[in-house]
Design an enzyme around this catalytic site. Structure first.
Site, short mmCIF file in Angstrom:
data_model
loop_
_atom_site.label_atom_id
_atom_site.label_comp_id
_atom_site.label_asym_id
_atom_site.label_seq_id
_atom_site.Cartn_x
_atom_site.Cartn_y
_atom_site.Cartn_z
N LYS A 49 -1.25 4.56 -1.23
CA LYS A 49 0.18 4.79 -1.56
C LYS A 49 1.09 3.99 -0.63
O LYS A 49 2.17 3.54 -1.01
CB LYS A 49 0.53 6.28 -1.47
CG LYS A 49 0.46 7.00 -2.79
CD LYS A 49 -0.92 7.30 -3.30
CE LYS A 49 -1.61 6.29 -4.14
NZ LYS A 49 -2.99 6.67 -4.48
N ILE A 60 -9.10 4.06 -9.06
CA ILE A 60 -9.10 3.17 -7.88
C ILE A 60 -8.91 1.73 -8.32
O ILE A 60 -8.09 0.99 -7.76
CB ILE A 60 -10.42 3.33 -7.08
CG1 ILE A 60 -10.50 4.75 -6.49
CG2 ILE A 60 -10.52 2.27 -5.98
CD1 ILE A 60 -11.73 5.03 -5.67
N ARG A 98 -17.48 7.79 -8.01
CA ARG A 98 -17.93 8.25 -6.70
C ARG A 98 -19.03 9.28 -6.87
O ARG A 98 -19.15 9.89 -7.92
CB ARG A 98 -16.75 8.85 -5.92
CG ARG A 98 -15.66 7.85 -5.68
CD ARG A 98 -14.53 8.43 -4.88
NE ARG A 98 -14.92 8.79 -3.53
CZ ARG A 98 -15.01 7.92 -2.51
NH1 ARG A 98 -14.75 6.64 -2.71
NH2 ARG A 98 -15.37 8.31 -1.32
N HIS A 123 20.24 17.64 -14.32
CA HIS A 123 20.71 16.46 -15.04
C HIS A 123 21.49 15.57 -14.08
O HIS A 123 22.25 16.10 -13.26
CB HIS A 123 21.62 16.88 -16.20
CG HIS A 123 22.25 15.72 -16.88
ND1 HIS A 123 21.58 14.94 -17.79
CD2 HIS A 123 23.50 15.17 -16.74
CE1 HIS A 123 22.38 13.98 -18.21
NE2 HIS A 123 23.55 14.09 -17.59
#
Ligand code: NAI
Length: 459
Positions: A49, A185, A272, A444
């Site tokens: 990330k 991945i 994995r 909103h």
């Protein structure tokens, strides 16, 4: 030394369980052979990330014109991105260490093995320590599965092929990257490297990317990634890998056709497998199936006194599931009734655009016997989406049970999907009906409003 609980593995399942158990009065020891935080913090969720955020900033700088922003000479320094990733990882791993100290959990940095079972409980050894506990929690996680493709293991050993672990530490940007496996991945790393200038080809055995993700959503993601320059070879299996570090050849079979790809780096992202070997499970008689520990919904294994949580049970292989499984196991140890609800586990792919999904797709719901239907809504119903995304093609799909009106699944591609999807997970977990959600006020202007809008389109 005797503890109430010994935990094997300090990833999200293990460290969270350790903290919860300690806060509930148990004495806890935790073995971790590498670094606290496990794959998630060190070589998975968090590092990727960090990289993807740098790519997002770079992409915004390159393509800001439509928004009235022009950046001259934008560039990305991959080595600096990796340095920042290391800093982020260090901070978070340090944070887990501090939590363990705060909770008075004894952390032993060593590989653990269960060596005996006696009247005082289980004996676990590692790093010169020999300790006992009446209860064990196995959280040894998973590792990249390198399939038996001729030449692939040698390519990993030679540094030509990488797994999720090594690719995150590359300091030189590959010129040509071949990604084997178009799952989570593979797609996240393909997305990062393509954005920073690598020529990327993804080879995927199935006829679509992103595994079990809804087919239309996969197709939208593929189109967006192709716009970034990523090439996809679908319905193709890799049959041979050769070459040396920096110069590789990947041979693929697509039907009768053989396709040869040149590359300087390979990423193996073909799934994995649970880490169950070498920790004494056989000796204790812990039942495994297809290489993973068999567990109940509260983490009990076939052996009384031994629980397991996280990737090692092969159920969901997501960090957030691991957290929850660790908690459920500790609650069970404490005599508190608990079970993990596997129907409502959200999954996210952090590509740009992001994918967030929870619950059944129309296809899986029908297979499960529901009289299911779905409503597809464009994210262009959202004012914020139009304001922020140029020519966006995001959608949200809501799958409902036509007999009862309950929400079975929500699948979304577009901005903030990763942050929005937890709300949908509550709807699925609590078996809310679409009519109930119509009465909930959403903020909103937001992208999540489209979910509420969608509830009015369901007949
Ligand atoms: P995956 O199971 O998501 O995808 C593997 C893909 O490789 C599949 O589509 C499969 O068909 C394909 N494949 C297998 N062998 C192949 C071959 N020989 N040639 C071509 N294609 C082949 O596995 P992945 O991407 O390695 O991820 C592993 C785990 O990590 C997953 O369980 C995932 O949930 C988790 N993860 C989650 C993330 C997230 O939540 N954002 C991020 C990264 C990983």
């Amino acid at each position: 030394m005797t503890y109430d609980l010994i935990i094997l593995g300090g990833g999200p399942a293990g460290y969270n369980a350790a903290e919860r158990a300690a806060h509930n009065g148990m004495t806890v020891a935790l073995f971790e052979e590498r670094a606290l935080g496990g794959v998630c913090l060190n070589e998975g969720c968090i590092p990727t990330k960090t990289l993807l955020n740098s790519a997002k900033i770079y992409e915004s700088a390159l393509h800001g014109d439509a928004f009235g922003v022009t950046v001259q000479g934008a560039s990305i320094d991959h080595a600096k991105v990796v340095d920042r990733k290391d800093k982020v990882v260090k901070t978070l791993v340090g944070g887990v260490g501090a939590k363990m100290r705060g909770a008075k959990v004894k952390v032993i940095t060593a590989t653990a093995e269960i060596t005996a079972k006696g009247p005082e409980g289980f004996t676990v050894e590692g790093g010169g320590e020999k300790i006992c506990a009446a209860k064990l929690l196995i959280c040894t996680g998973s590792e990249a599965a390198v399939p038996p493709i001729p030449g692939l293991r040698e390519a990993v050993a030679a540094g030509l092929a990488t797994t999720n672990r090594e690719i995150l530490d590359l300091r030189v940007v590959p010129k040509k990257l071949c990604v084997i496996g178009g799952g989570v991945i593979g797609l996240e790393m393909a997305s990062y490297f393509a954005t920073i200038g690598t020529e990327v080809t993804v080879v995927e055995m199935l006829d679509k990317i992103a595994g079990p993700t809804d087919r239309d959503i996969s197709a939208i993601l593929q189109k967006n990634l192709e716009k970034k320059g990523i090439k996809f070879l679908l319905g193709a299996g890799v049959c041979k890998v050769s070459g040396k570090a920096g110069a590789g050849v990947v041979e693929c079979k697509k039907g009768d056709e053989t396709i040869t790809l040149d590359c300087d780096t390979i990423l193996v992202s073909t799934g994995r497998r649970a880490r169950t070997q070498g920790i004494g499970l056989e000796k204790m008689g812990v039942m495994c199936e297809r290489g993973a520990i068999v567990t109940s919904e509260c983490g009990r294994t076939s052996v009384p006194g031994i629980w397991a949580a996280g990737d090692v049970n092969g159920k969901s292989m997501l960090a957030h599931t691991a957290y929850r499984e660790g908690e459920a196991a500790v609650n069970d140890m404490l005599g508190i009734k608990d079970r993990v609800d596997y129907r409502a586990i959200p999954a996210v792919i952090y590509t740009k655009p992001e994918i967030g999904t929870v619950g059944e797709t129309l296809e899986s719901a029908k297979k499960a016997g529901f009289n299911a239907k779905e409503e597809t809504v464009s994210l262009r119903y959202s004012g914020r989406y139009i304001a922020e995304v140029e020519d966006g093609d995001g959608i949200v799909k809501i799958v409902t049970d036509a007999d009862h009106g309950t929400i079975l699944g929500v699948h979304m591609i577009g901005s903030y999907a990763s942050e929005i999807i937890y709300g949908a997970a509550i709807m699925v977990a609590e078996e809310r009906r679409f009519k109930d959600v119509q009465k909930i006020v959403f903020p909103h202007p937001t992208v999540c409003e489209v979910i509420r809008e969608g509830m009015f389109m369901i007949k």
